[in-house]
Scaffold this motif. Sequence first.
Motif, PDB file in Angstrom:
ATOM      1  N   PRO A  51       0.953  -1.349   0.095  1.00  0.00           N
ATOM      2  CA  PRO A  51      -0.068  -0.049   0.042  1.00  0.00           C
ATOM      3  C   PRO A  51       1.014   1.441   0.032  1.00  0.00           C
ATOM      4  CG  PRO A  51       0.157  -1.199   2.231  1.00  0.00           C
ATOM      5  CD  PRO A  51       0.915  -1.987   1.095  1.00  0.00           C
ATOM      6  N   THR A  52       0.310   2.127  -0.746  1.00  0.00           N
ATOM      7  CA  THR A  52       1.044   3.541  -0.808  1.00  0.00           C
ATOM      8  C   THR A  52       0.108   4.495  -0.259  1.00  0.00           C
ATOM      9  OG1 THR A  52       0.161   4.146  -2.840  1.00  0.00           O
ATOM     10  CG2 THR A  52       2.371   3.008  -2.723  1.00  0.00           C
ATOM     11  N   LEU A  53       0.487   5.586   0.238  1.00  0.00           N
ATOM     12  CA  LEU A  53      -0.629   6.714   0.581  1.00  0.00           C
ATOM     13  C   LEU A  53      -1.394   7.183  -0.417  1.00  0.00           C
ATOM     14  CD1 LEU A  53      -0.851   8.440   3.200  1.00  0.00           C
ATOM     15  CD2 LEU A  53       0.812  10.254   2.151  1.00  0.00           C
ATOM     16  N   GLU A  54      -1.104   7.390  -1.752  1.00  0.00           N
ATOM     17  CA  GLU A  54      -1.959   7.494  -2.558  1.00  0.00           C
ATOM     18  C   GLU A  54      -3.076   6.505  -2.734  1.00  0.00           C
ATOM     19  OE1 GLU A  54       1.527   7.334  -3.312  1.00  0.00           O
ATOM     20  OE2 GLU A  54       1.764   9.462  -3.433  1.00  0.00           O
ATOM     21  N   LEU A  55      -2.852   5.489  -2.499  1.00  0.00           N
ATOM     22  CA  LEU A  55      -3.873   4.319  -2.457  1.00  0.00           C
ATOM     23  C   LEU A  55      -4.608   4.391  -1.231  1.00  0.00           C
ATOM     24  CD1 LEU A  55      -1.825   1.395  -4.128  1.00  0.00           C
ATOM     25  CD2 LEU A  55      -3.666   2.961  -5.254  1.00  0.00           C
ATOM     26  N   LEU A  56      -4.054   4.443   0.090  1.00  0.00           N
ATOM     27  CA  LEU A  56      -4.799   4.455   1.098  1.00  0.00           C
ATOM     28  C   LEU A  56      -5.582   5.532   1.514  1.00  0.00           C
ATOM     29  CD1 LEU A  56      -1.697   3.050   3.344  1.00  0.00           C
ATOM     30  CD2 LEU A  56      -3.843   1.870   2.336  1.00  0.00           C
ATOM     31  N   LEU A  57      -5.409   6.687   1.010  1.00  0.00           N
ATOM     32  CA  LEU A  57      -6.202   7.885   1.623  1.00  0.00           C
ATOM     33  C   LEU A  57      -7.607   7.818   0.811  1.00  0.00           C
ATOM     34  CD1 LEU A  57      -3.701  10.725   1.361  1.00  0.00           C
ATOM     35  CD2 LEU A  57      -5.105  10.063   3.256  1.00  0.00           C
ATOM     36  N   LEU A  59      -9.278   5.109  -0.200  1.00  0.00           N
ATOM     37  CA  LEU A  59      -9.672   3.897   0.589  1.00  0.00           C
ATOM     38  C   LEU A  59     -10.091   4.031   2.007  1.00  0.00           C
ATOM     39  CD1 LEU A  59      -7.293   1.046  -0.763  1.00  0.00           C
ATOM     40  CD2 LEU A  59      -9.656   1.495  -1.465  1.00  0.00           C
ATOM     41  N   ALA A  60      -9.495   4.858   2.604  1.00  0.00           N
ATOM     42  CA  ALA A  60      -9.975   5.376   4.041  1.00  0.00           C
ATOM     43  C   ALA A  60     -11.196   6.179   3.799  1.00  0.00           C
ATOM     44  CB  ALA A  60      -8.799   6.123   4.650  1.00  0.00           C
ATOM     45  N   ARG A  61     -10.969   7.138   2.932  1.00  0.00           N
ATOM     46  CA  ARG A  61     -12.387   8.088   2.865  1.00  0.00           C
ATOM     47  C   ARG A  61     -13.546   7.016   2.183  1.00  0.00           C
ATOM     48  NH1 ARG A  61     -10.467  11.848  -0.969  1.00  0.00           N
ATOM     49  NH2 ARG A  61      -9.103  11.311   0.032  1.00  0.00           N
ATOM     50  N   LEU A  67      -7.074   7.113   8.444  1.00  0.00           N
ATOM     51  CA  LEU A  67      -5.745   6.289   8.037  1.00  0.00           C
ATOM     52  C   LEU A  67      -5.246   5.511   9.025  1.00  0.00           C
ATOM     53  CD1 LEU A  67      -4.256   6.076   5.171  1.00  0.00           C
ATOM     54  CD2 LEU A  67      -3.009   8.028   5.941  1.00  0.00           C
ATOM     55  N   ASP A  68      -5.286   6.040  10.462  1.00  0.00           N
ATOM     56  CA  ASP A  68      -4.504   5.398  11.355  1.00  0.00           C
ATOM     57  C   ASP A  68      -5.336   4.084  11.354  1.00  0.00           C
ATOM     58  OD1 ASP A  68      -3.001   7.409  11.977  1.00  0.00           O
ATOM     59  OD2 ASP A  68      -3.842   7.965  13.853  1.00  0.00           O
ATOM     60  N   GLY A  72      -3.821   0.478  11.008  1.00  0.00           N
ATOM     61  CA  GLY A  72      -3.523  -0.183  12.361  1.00  0.00           C
ATOM     62  C   GLY A  72      -2.620   0.456  13.062  1.00  0.00           C
ATOM     63  N   ALA A  73      -2.560   1.850  13.047  1.00  0.00           N
ATOM     64  CA  ALA A  73      -1.306   2.650  14.050  1.00  0.00           C
ATOM     65  C   ALA A  73      -1.918   2.405  15.414  1.00  0.00           C
ATOM     66  CB  ALA A  73      -1.767   3.921  13.616  1.00  0.00           C
ATOM     67  N   PRO A  74      -0.710   2.485  16.177  1.00  0.00           N
ATOM     68  CA  PRO A  74      -0.833   2.148  17.582  1.00  0.00           C
ATOM     69  C   PRO A  74      -1.793   3.260  18.251  1.00  0.00           C
ATOM     70  CG  PRO A  74       1.432   2.829  17.111  1.00  0.00           C
ATOM     71  CD  PRO A  74       0.678   2.777  15.854  1.00  0.00           C
TER      72      PRO A  74
END
Length: 194
Positions: A51-57, A59-61, A67-68, A72-74
């Motif tokens: 995953p890259t930031l361009e793909l994750l943003l 998808l999160a939306r 994004l966290d 799975g950010a702590p």
Amino acid sequence: MDDDLDQALDAVGPRLRALRRERETTLADLSAATGISVSTLSRLESGGRKPTLELLLPLARAHGVTLDELVGAPPTGDPRIHLRPVAAYGMTMLPLTRRAGGIQAYKLIIPAGGRSEPEPKTHEGYEWVYVLNGRLRLVLGEHDLVMVPGEAAEFDTRVPHWFGRADSEAVEFLSLFGSQGERAHLRARPRASS
């Protein structure tokens, strides 16, 4: 440090797949919502693509998560639950749990309006609902029930089911949903009399 990063990135694919399935969205629907090709989405979910930031943003939306949550950010030490409502199927769903897999908890709100025709669906899992406000119509197999505040129901989601307003007023209810076999077990004992 590189091992931690690799583990976090490896966990994104299964989390993406769980979110998509939980929302009953196809890869084609998600592709249309995000502009990411079906093949890229499939490779992300299977771990075939990092995953890259361009793909994750996007998808999160599209999934209505931060994004966290997606990566799975702590936790940061803040115990508050930051609800991100998701509008789907004519209702607003507020996730009350933050992890993929296991039992998921939601508060659902169906706004006031006209009655809609039931369109029962089936899927794997087990669900428990509890009415908070309003009157909830639950069509479950051959049963057509009206539930009022304080009433609960639990059922196997392989049985055709549908919920909606029982009248034109808004209805709010809690839903616990789990994979097949995960059932909500409630135990209540009467109070000892004095």
